[in-house]
Scaffold this active site. Structure first.
Site, PDB file in Angstrom:
ATOM      1  N   TYR A  75       0.847  -1.188   0.000  1.00  0.00           N
ATOM      2  CA  TYR A  75       0.000   0.000   0.000  1.00  0.00           C
ATOM      3  C   TYR A  75       0.883   1.238   0.000  1.00  0.00           C
ATOM      4  O   TYR A  75       1.859   1.277   0.716  1.00  0.00           O
ATOM      5  CB  TYR A  75      -0.912  -0.016   1.240  1.00  0.00           C
ATOM      6  CG  TYR A  75      -1.830   1.172   1.318  1.00  0.00           C
ATOM      7  CD1 TYR A  75      -3.025   1.180   0.628  1.00  0.00           C
ATOM      8  CD2 TYR A  75      -1.487   2.295   2.056  1.00  0.00           C
ATOM      9  CE1 TYR A  75      -3.866   2.282   0.681  1.00  0.00           C
ATOM     10  CE2 TYR A  75      -2.314   3.395   2.121  1.00  0.00           C
ATOM     11  CZ  TYR A  75      -3.500   3.382   1.422  1.00  0.00           C
ATOM     12  OH  TYR A  75      -4.334   4.465   1.463  1.00  0.00           O
ATOM     13  N   GLU A 134     -12.082   4.470 -10.000  1.00  0.00           N
ATOM     14  CA  GLU A 134     -12.340   5.645 -10.818  1.00  0.00           C
ATOM     15  C   GLU A 134     -11.138   5.979 -11.692  1.00  0.00           C
ATOM     16  O   GLU A 134     -11.277   6.259 -12.892  1.00  0.00           O
ATOM     17  CB  GLU A 134     -12.671   6.858  -9.936  1.00  0.00           C
ATOM     18  CG  GLU A 134     -13.904   6.666  -9.077  1.00  0.00           C
ATOM     19  CD  GLU A 134     -13.621   6.091  -7.691  1.00  0.00           C
ATOM     20  OE1 GLU A 134     -14.368   6.426  -6.763  1.00  0.00           O
ATOM     21  OE2 GLU A 134     -12.658   5.303  -7.536  1.00  0.00           O
TER      22      GLU A 134
END
Length: 154
Positions: free
Chosen positions: A66, A73
């Site tokens: 991460y 999107e």
């Protein structure tokens, strides 16, 4: 000096969507079902409609390192931009699932809001945003309404 910022949204029941809006919503839902979200379990899908009526889908792609993953999107917007760089984005629909259950309307993160705004600026045209929930869809007229105090020119 004081300034006020107002936005207007529409909230539609699923049955109130026209056929094109329903198709975009369904594409976002379908994309969410294919998301790679083994860490959060939160599957997000997005569908982008271009002016030429082409549609591009994206979903969140997580990564153990991460934040190396990518939001739905941006996956959909970048795919559309890479494939049809001269065609404006007309609309985007976003849907999410957690534990196999469709969630109420979710809103894009700050990074996705900024990319949506950049897309509007790039094509000099607002992007209509459909935040799709189980029973309702929130319709936002422009990314400027989601990010009124954005980076860049105001």
């Amino acid at each position: 000096m004081e300034k006020h910022i107002y936005i207007s949204i529409r909230i539609l029941k699923t049955a109130e969507l026209n056929s094109g809006e329903a198709d975009l919503r369904n594409a976002a839902i379908d994309a969410a079902s294919r998301a790679y979200a083994p860490y959060s379990g939160f599957q997000v899908g997005a569908a982008v409609l271009l002016e030429n009526r082409m549609m591009f889908e994206g979903n969140n792609q997580e990564n153990v390192a991460y934040p190396s993953g990518m939001c739905a999107e941006r996956v959909a917007l970048f795919a559309a931009g890479a494939s049809c760089p001269d065609t404006a984005v007309e609309a985007i629909a976003i849907a999410a699932f957690k534990n196999g259950e469709m969630q109420d309307s979710i809103s894009p993160c700050g990074a996705c809001r900024q990319v949506l705004l950049e897309t509007e600026n790039r094509y000099q045209k607002p992007v209509k945003i459909y935040l799709c929930g189980k029973d309702e869809t929130v319709v936002v007229s422009s990314a400027k309404d989601l990010l009124p105090l954005s980076f860049g020119r105001m």
